[in-house]
Design a protein around this motif. Structure first.
Motif, short mmCIF file in Angstrom:
data_model
loop_
_atom_site.label_atom_id
_atom_site.label_comp_id
_atom_site.label_asym_id
_atom_site.label_seq_id
_atom_site.Cartn_x
_atom_site.Cartn_y
_atom_site.Cartn_z
N ALA A 114 1.24 -0.93 -0.08
CA ALA A 114 0.17 0.16 0.17
C ALA A 114 0.80 1.33 0.23
CB ALA A 114 -0.84 0.12 0.85
N LYS A 115 1.77 1.17 -0.11
CA LYS A 115 3.23 2.07 0.07
C LYS A 115 4.16 2.09 -1.12
CE LYS A 115 6.34 1.35 3.19
NZ LYS A 115 6.81 1.59 4.87
N ARG A 116 4.79 3.08 -1.44
CA ARG A 116 6.16 3.66 -2.63
C ARG A 116 6.92 2.43 -1.42
NH1 ARG A 116 5.02 5.15 -7.23
NH2 ARG A 116 2.65 5.47 -8.19
N TYR A 117 7.89 2.20 -3.41
CA TYR A 117 9.01 1.17 -2.17
C TYR A 117 10.10 1.91 -3.46
CZ TYR A 117 7.86 -1.36 1.46
OH TYR A 117 7.49 -1.59 2.77
N GLU A 118 11.24 1.80 -4.02
CA GLU A 118 12.15 2.66 -4.54
C GLU A 118 12.10 1.38 -5.95
OE1 GLU A 118 17.29 1.95 -4.95
OE2 GLU A 118 16.30 3.28 -2.84
N ASN A 119 12.14 0.59 -5.54
CA ASN A 119 11.78 -0.71 -7.04
C ASN A 119 9.99 -0.55 -7.57
OD1 ASN A 119 11.47 -1.99 -4.88
ND2 ASN A 119 12.53 -3.55 -5.01
N THR A 120 9.31 0.94 -7.29
CA THR A 120 8.22 0.84 -7.50
C THR A 120 7.73 0.61 -9.20
OG1 THR A 120 7.50 1.50 -5.40
CG2 THR A 120 5.76 1.53 -7.13
N ILE A 121 7.12 -0.08 -9.68
CA ILE A 121 6.74 -0.41 -11.19
C ILE A 121 5.22 0.25 -11.44
CG2 ILE A 121 6.78 -2.92 -11.02
CD1 ILE A 121 8.05 -2.69 -14.09
N SER A 122 4.96 0.79 -12.53
CA SER A 122 3.40 0.67 -12.84
C SER A 122 3.12 -0.65 -13.18
CB SER A 122 3.57 2.15 -13.74
OG SER A 122 4.47 1.21 -15.43
N TYR A 123 1.70 -0.65 -13.18
CA TYR A 123 1.14 -2.05 -13.91
C TYR A 123 1.55 -1.76 -15.26
CZ TYR A 123 -0.88 -2.94 -9.06
OH TYR A 123 -1.17 -2.39 -8.00
N LYS A 124 1.00 -0.83 -16.21
CA LYS A 124 1.65 -1.13 -17.72
C LYS A 124 2.80 -1.43 -17.76
CE LYS A 124 1.83 1.94 -21.16
NZ LYS A 124 3.19 2.39 -21.54
N ASP A 125 4.15 -0.53 -17.08
CA ASP A 125 5.04 -1.29 -17.04
C ASP A 125 5.57 -2.66 -17.14
OD1 ASP A 125 6.13 1.32 -18.55
OD2 ASP A 125 6.83 1.50 -16.59
#
Length: 189
Positions: A114-125
């Motif tokens: 539920a939170k962002r991390y350094e290696n967060t990626i979009s669903y599209k990517d």
């Protein structure tokens, strides 16, 4: 199946409580069908339930048996089809080893949070990477108050959080699983 190189796992351990202490959560029978059905709909290779406690494993095994071999299989064949992709594991390591055995490759680990991390990626990517089918992929879903931060940070990717209209952000694992699978595998996206 189209996405047989993609796997989903609900982790009852390791999980954390609201104080970030490691815990093991309990299996709920709702998680069986409400996650197996979208996993089967989007043609994933398997849905793993990670539960180390033997008493909980017994319940899960009985539910799998009922819907794939017992009365439930003939009573509702659609649920039987969904139940046929459910696997029980004692640990995340066991899940990874099972996938690795079948693909001769270590799976790419995709955490959800539920939170962002350094290696967060979009669903599209992430969808574009998965569609190349170069590797097996394992999507990890946490229970309780989520997965330990150490585990999330050790994954190859972390999917971007599911955001609502306001600041409330506390979906059930069943709701999150359905939304995530739709965003990654729906032909309409």
């Amino acid at each position: 199946m189209k996405n047989s190189h993609v796997f989903l796992s609900v982790l009852h351990y390791p999980a954390v409580n609201k104080d970030k202490k490691w815990i093991c959560t309990s299996f709920t029978t709702l998680d069986f069908h409400d996650i197996a059905r979208p996993a089967r709909t989007y043609e994933l290779g398997a849905y793993y339930i990670v539960q180390p406690f033997e008493a909980q494993q017994y319940i899960i095994k009985e539910q799998i048996k009922y819907w794939t071999e017992g009365f439930g299989a003939s009573f509702n064949p659609k649920r039987s089809q969904a139940g046929s992709i459910v696997k029980l594991s004692s640990s995340l390591t066991e899940v990874i080893e099972d996938i690795q055995k079948n693909f001769n490759k270590y799976p790419v680990l995709i955490a959800t949070s539920a939170k962002r991390y350094e290696n967060t990626i979009s669903y599209k990517d992430m969808k574009e990477i998965i569609e190349k089918k170069e590797n097996p992929f394992l999507i990890l879903l946490g229970t309780g108050w989520g997965m330990p931060e150490e585990l999330v940070k050790s994954c190859d990717y972390v999917l971007e959080p599911i955001l609502g209209a306001g600041d409330y952000n506390h979906l059930s694992v069943r709701n999150a699983a359905a939304i995530i699978l739709d965003r990654l595998f729906s032909p309409n996206r």
